[in-house]
Design a protein around this motif. Structure first.
Motif, mmCIF file in Angstrom:
data_model
loop_
_atom_site.group_PDB
_atom_site.id
_atom_site.type_symbol
_atom_site.label_atom_id
_atom_site.label_comp_id
_atom_site.label_asym_id
_atom_site.label_seq_id
_atom_site.Cartn_x
_atom_site.Cartn_y
_atom_site.Cartn_z
ATOM 1 N N SER A 153 30.597 -123.433 12.915
ATOM 2 C CA SER A 153 31.286 -124.776 13.431
ATOM 3 C C SER A 153 30.636 -125.824 13.045
ATOM 4 O O SER A 153 29.577 -125.497 11.691
ATOM 5 N N GLY A 154 31.840 -126.482 12.403
ATOM 6 C CA GLY A 154 31.910 -127.038 11.411
ATOM 7 C C GLY A 154 32.125 -126.709 10.433
ATOM 8 O O GLY A 154 32.551 -125.597 10.040
ATOM 9 N N ARG A 155 30.960 -127.329 9.280
ATOM 10 C CA ARG A 155 30.752 -126.195 7.810
ATOM 11 C C ARG A 155 29.861 -125.227 7.981
ATOM 12 O O ARG A 155 29.844 -124.515 6.701
ATOM 13 N N ALA A 156 29.176 -125.618 9.106
ATOM 14 C CA ALA A 156 27.773 -124.401 8.924
ATOM 15 C C ALA A 156 28.573 -123.194 9.271
ATOM 16 O O ALA A 156 29.469 -122.591 10.483
ATOM 17 N N TYR A 157 27.418 -122.001 9.918
ATOM 18 C CA TYR A 157 27.592 -120.659 10.827
ATOM 19 C C TYR A 157 26.933 -120.991 12.046
ATOM 20 O O TYR A 157 25.881 -120.926 11.407
ATOM 21 N N LEU A 158 27.096 -120.499 12.902
ATOM 22 C CA LEU A 158 25.659 -119.847 13.717
ATOM 23 C C LEU A 158 25.848 -117.741 14.223
ATOM 24 O O LEU A 158 26.550 -117.713 13.725
ATOM 25 N N TRP A 159 24.897 -118.213 13.710
ATOM 26 C CA TRP A 159 24.437 -116.604 13.725
ATOM 27 C C TRP A 159 24.006 -115.891 15.232
ATOM 28 O O TRP A 159 22.748 -116.340 15.916
ATOM 29 N N THR A 160 23.966 -114.357 15.238
ATOM 30 C CA THR A 160 23.992 -113.811 16.327
ATOM 31 C C THR A 160 23.550 -112.761 16.481
ATOM 32 O O THR A 160 24.572 -111.555 14.944
ATOM 33 N N PRO A 161 23.125 -112.048 16.775
ATOM 34 C CA PRO A 161 22.105 -110.646 16.497
ATOM 35 C C PRO A 161 23.714 -109.779 16.703
ATOM 36 O O PRO A 161 24.073 -110.042 17.996
ATOM 37 N N ALA A 162 23.652 -108.757 16.441
ATOM 38 C CA ALA A 162 25.129 -107.558 15.903
ATOM 39 C C ALA A 162 24.946 -106.545 17.673
ATOM 40 O O ALA A 162 26.208 -105.900 18.289
ATOM 41 N N ALA A 163 23.490 -106.397 17.905
ATOM 42 C CA ALA A 163 23.512 -105.264 18.852
ATOM 43 C C ALA A 163 21.799 -105.574 19.524
ATOM 44 O O ALA A 163 21.292 -106.252 18.732
ATOM 45 N N GLU A 170 21.102 -118.806 22.080
ATOM 46 C CA GLU A 170 22.211 -119.011 22.035
ATOM 47 C C GLU A 170 22.501 -118.585 19.840
ATOM 48 O O GLU A 170 21.018 -118.490 19.619
ATOM 49 N N PRO A 171 23.634 -118.412 20.020
ATOM 50 C CA PRO A 171 24.064 -118.414 18.591
ATOM 51 C C PRO A 171 23.173 -119.713 17.736
ATOM 52 O O PRO A 171 23.647 -121.071 18.662
ATOM 53 N N VAL A 172 22.235 -119.279 17.038
ATOM 54 C CA VAL A 172 21.536 -119.977 16.255
ATOM 55 C C VAL A 172 22.182 -121.197 14.442
ATOM 56 O O VAL A 172 22.627 -119.923 13.735
ATOM 57 N N SER A 173 21.812 -121.716 14.036
ATOM 58 C CA SER A 173 21.855 -121.778 12.542
ATOM 59 C C SER A 173 21.049 -121.127 11.640
ATOM 60 O O SER A 173 20.291 -121.167 12.093
ATOM 61 N N ALA A 174 21.235 -121.358 10.283
ATOM 62 C CA ALA A 174 20.227 -121.159 9.706
ATOM 63 C C ALA A 174 18.872 -121.402 9.023
ATOM 64 O O ALA A 174 17.745 -121.706 9.673
ATOM 65 N N VAL A 180 13.815 -111.960 10.404
ATOM 66 C CA VAL A 180 15.348 -112.568 10.707
ATOM 67 C C VAL A 180 15.754 -112.286 12.019
ATOM 68 O O VAL A 180 16.115 -112.919 12.956
ATOM 69 N N LEU A 181 15.762 -111.176 12.574
ATOM 70 C CA LEU A 181 16.491 -110.539 13.554
ATOM 71 C C LEU A 181 15.917 -110.612 14.846
ATOM 72 O O LEU A 181 15.939 -110.434 16.058
ATOM 73 N N THR A 182 13.946 -110.580 14.710
ATOM 74 C CA THR A 182 12.985 -111.061 16.095
ATOM 75 C C THR A 182 14.086 -112.629 16.111
ATOM 76 O O THR A 182 13.548 -112.864 16.913
ATOM 77 N N ALA A 183 14.005 -113.736 15.117
ATOM 78 C CA ALA A 183 13.940 -114.529 15.461
ATOM 79 C C ALA A 183 15.525 -114.798 15.849
ATOM 80 O O ALA A 183 15.693 -115.569 17.186
ATOM 81 N N LEU A 184 15.958 -113.997 15.766
ATOM 82 C CA LEU A 184 17.283 -114.231 16.336
ATOM 83 C C LEU A 184 17.752 -113.492 17.775
ATOM 84 O O LEU A 184 18.519 -114.430 18.714
ATOM 85 N N HIS A 185 17.057 -112.857 18.064
ATOM 86 C CA HIS A 185 16.605 -112.080 19.480
ATOM 87 C C HIS A 185 16.304 -112.818 20.322
ATOM 88 O O HIS A 185 16.372 -112.541 21.689
#
Length: 118
Positions: free
Chosen positions: A52-62, A14-18, A5-10
Motif C-alpha cells: 500500500s504505497g511504500r508500506a505493507y498492510l497485514w492480515t492473518p493468514a489463517a 481489514e488489512p492494517v498497517s504496522a 500481534v496475531l490477536t490484534a490482527l484478528h
C-alpha cells in the motif's frame, strides 16, 4: 509478542498497517519491533501482506483454528522425539477428539460429507 500481534490482527476490520498494530498493542513497543515481529510472522506464513504505497498492510493468514494448528506444529517441530510427543498427545485426547482424529486420518470429514463428496 507474536501471539499478541496475531490477536490484534484478528480483531482488525481489514488489512492494517504496522502502525495500527503498534497502537493496539499499546505500551512502549517500538515501531521497528512491531515490524520485526510482523516480518517473522510473514516468514512463518502466519500473516500475509500487500503493498500500500511504500508500506505493507497485514492480515492473518489463517483463522483462529489455523493459527492454533500452526502453534501446535511449531511445538512439535521443536521436539527431538516427535513420535513420543505425538503418542503422548493422542493418548490424552478425549473420546470425541479421538473420533475426530480417526475420521480425519481415514479421509472422512468428521462434520459430514465434504463439498463435492457423496
Amino acid at each position: 509478542m507474536e501471539a499478541q500481534v496475531l490477536t490484534a490482527l484478528h480483531h482488525a476490520p481489514e488489512p492494517v498497517s504496522a502502525a495500527w498494530v503498534q497502537e493496539r498493542l499499546g505500551g512502549d513497543l517500538a515501531y521497528t519491533t512491531v515490524m520485526t515481529i510482523l516480518s517473522r510472522l510473514h516468514a512463518k506464513k502466519a500473516v500475509t501482506r500487500e503493498r500500500s504505497g511504500r508500506a505493507y498492510l497485514w492480515t492473518p493468514a489463517a483463522d483462529e483454528a489455523g493459527l492454533a494448528a500452526l502453534r501446535m506444529r511449531r511445538v512439535l517441530d521443536g521436539e527431538p522425539d516427535r513420535d513420543a510427543v505425538l503418542t503422548s498427545f493422542v493418548s490424552a485426547l478425549s473420546a470425541h477428539d479421538e473420533q475426530v482424529l480417526r475420521a480425519l486420518l481415514d479421509g472422512a470429514d468428521p462434520g459430514g460429507p465434504a463439498p463435492g463428496r457423496d
